[in-house]
Design an enzyme around this catalytic site. Structure first.
Site, PDB file in Angstrom:
ATOM      1  N   ASP A   1      50.458  55.780  78.344  1.00  0.00           N
ATOM      2  CA  ASP A   1      49.327  55.223  79.084  1.00  0.00           C
ATOM      3  C   ASP A   1      48.911  56.186  80.193  1.00  0.00           C
ATOM      4  OD1 ASP A   1      49.454  52.952  77.562  1.00  0.00           O
ATOM      5  OD2 ASP A   1      50.202  51.645  79.151  1.00  0.00           O
TER       6      ASP A   1
ATOM      7  N   THR B   1      47.547  44.938  83.492  1.00  0.00           N
ATOM      8  CA  THR B   1      47.827  45.718  82.287  1.00  0.00           C
ATOM      9  C   THR B   1      49.177  45.312  81.696  1.00  0.00           C
ATOM     10  OG1 THR B   1      46.625  47.601  83.222  1.00  0.00           O
ATOM     11  CG2 THR B   1      48.056  48.035  81.335  1.00  0.00           C
TER      12      THR B   1
ATOM     13  N   GLU C   1      47.979  46.655  66.388  1.00  0.00           N
ATOM     14  CA  GLU C   1      47.668  48.056  66.676  1.00  0.00           C
ATOM     15  C   GLU C   1      48.262  49.014  65.652  1.00  0.00           C
ATOM     16  OE1 GLU C   1      46.798  48.197  71.471  1.00  0.00           O
ATOM     17  OE2 GLU C   1      48.773  48.804  70.786  1.00  0.00           O
TER      18      GLU C   1
ATOM     19  N   ASP D   1      51.684  41.451  76.776  1.00  0.00           N
ATOM     20  CA  ASP D   1      52.843  41.997  76.074  1.00  0.00           C
ATOM     21  C   ASP D   1      54.148  41.554  76.734  1.00  0.00           C
ATOM     22  OD1 ASP D   1      51.113  43.316  74.348  1.00  0.00           O
ATOM     23  OD2 ASP D   1      51.065  45.115  75.599  1.00  0.00           O
TER      24      ASP D   1
END
Length: 309
Positions: A14, A256, A140, A260
């Protein structure tokens, strides 16, 4: 009985920047930061699972560039089994994350090596998968790889968590095998529209809307559904009930990877033997903790940290 968790999914580096506001189309804004950190929905969920105490296996793909070490650093430190993380020629997945002062983010994902994760990689890990209580898959990685993983996991008796983010065109069998399907409210609405041409009218509150979406998805044949609602918590539906689970109130610094964190904690809790409602209650607390720090994986709590209530 096994308490192991397998995560089949994306591994990224990231690149995070801070902006005063997100740019309009065609507009340039100045930013700050520019730090590199580990990410990817699969990597994030595997780390969240491991930090919540589950013995965790990661199945994914990285490239041959320097980002590969960045992307897997915290997974290695947390003791995640990376035996089935393959290295393929080319770049590692990359996510470019822009965060505004309110903690809201925009993310651009470049799949890189994640697009090279094939059904053959899943088949090669079947013996390891058979030792797991729970397996997590997200959107993904290639569709055919997700479909293969679902077919392999079913006869093994491994509980499947499908985090369909982003929404992909998967077979109805894959959706029905998920227990639970985990999506946010936008993804839930998109699935209902694309698979049933059904639109759920927004309710007075996010909680009510989430329950309506979750219930509609269960009515389509899915065993259980969790609709994540950000700061409003999560809605959970099964064939027996639909409930809302509140999230602790915290001051968000960076959202962010919060979803998850939720999924990884949910998997760890289910693998430990908790029922779905208790697992969701813990997962919303882990996700709430994650938004109080910067970045995705770097903000995930361990079992020794106090979670908000």
């Amino acid at each position: 009985m096994s308490t192991r968790v397998a995560v089949i999914g994306s591994i990224n580096a990231d690149l995070s920047v801070n902006v005063e506001r997100h740019p309009l189309p065609g507009e340039t804004v100045l930013g700050s930061g520019g730090e590199l950190s580990p990410g990817g929905k699969g990597g994030n969920q595997a780390l969240a699972s491991a930090r919540q105490g589950a013995e965790t296996i990661m199945i994914g793909a990285i490239g041959t560039d320097p980002y590969a070490d960045v992307a897997t650093r915290l997974l290695r430190e947390a003791g995640v089994d990376l035996t089935y993380v393959t290295t393929n020629p080319g770049p590692t997945g990359l996510a470019i994350v822009a965060v505004d002062p309110g903690g809201e983010n925009n993310i651009i994902v470049v799949p890189g090596a994640n697009a090279t994760l094939t059904p053959q990689h899943i088949a090669a890990a079947d013996e390891a998968l058979a030792t797991c209580a729970v397996a997590v898959v997200q959107g993904e990685i290639p569709v055919e790889t997700i479909e293969t993983a679902s077919r392999i996991l079913e006869p093994l008796g491994v509980r499947q968590i499908l985090n369909l983010a982003p929404v992909l065109n998967l077979s109805s069998e894959v959706l029905r095998r998920s227990d639970p399907l985990v999506v946010n409210e936008h993804e839930a609405a998109q699935i209902l529209l694309e698979t049933q041409n059904r639109v759920i009218t927004p309710a007075t509150t996010e909680a009510e809307y989430g329950q309506k979406l979750a219930t509609a998805l269960v009515e389509s044949g899915i065993t259980s559904v969790v609709v994540t609602l950000g700061s409003a918590g999560a809605a959970l539906a099964t064939t027996e009930y639909a409930i809302h689970i509140n999230s602790p109130k915290v001051e968000a610094i960076d959202t962010t990877g919060a979803g998850d964190a939720f999924v990884g904690a949910l998997a760890a809790s289910l693998a430990a033997g908790d029922n779905l409602q208790i697992a969701c209650q813990r997962a919303v607390r882990v996700a709430a903790h994650s938004v109080t720090g910067h970045g995705a994986q770097t903000s995930y709590p361990s079992t020794t940290e106090t979670l908000p209530r």
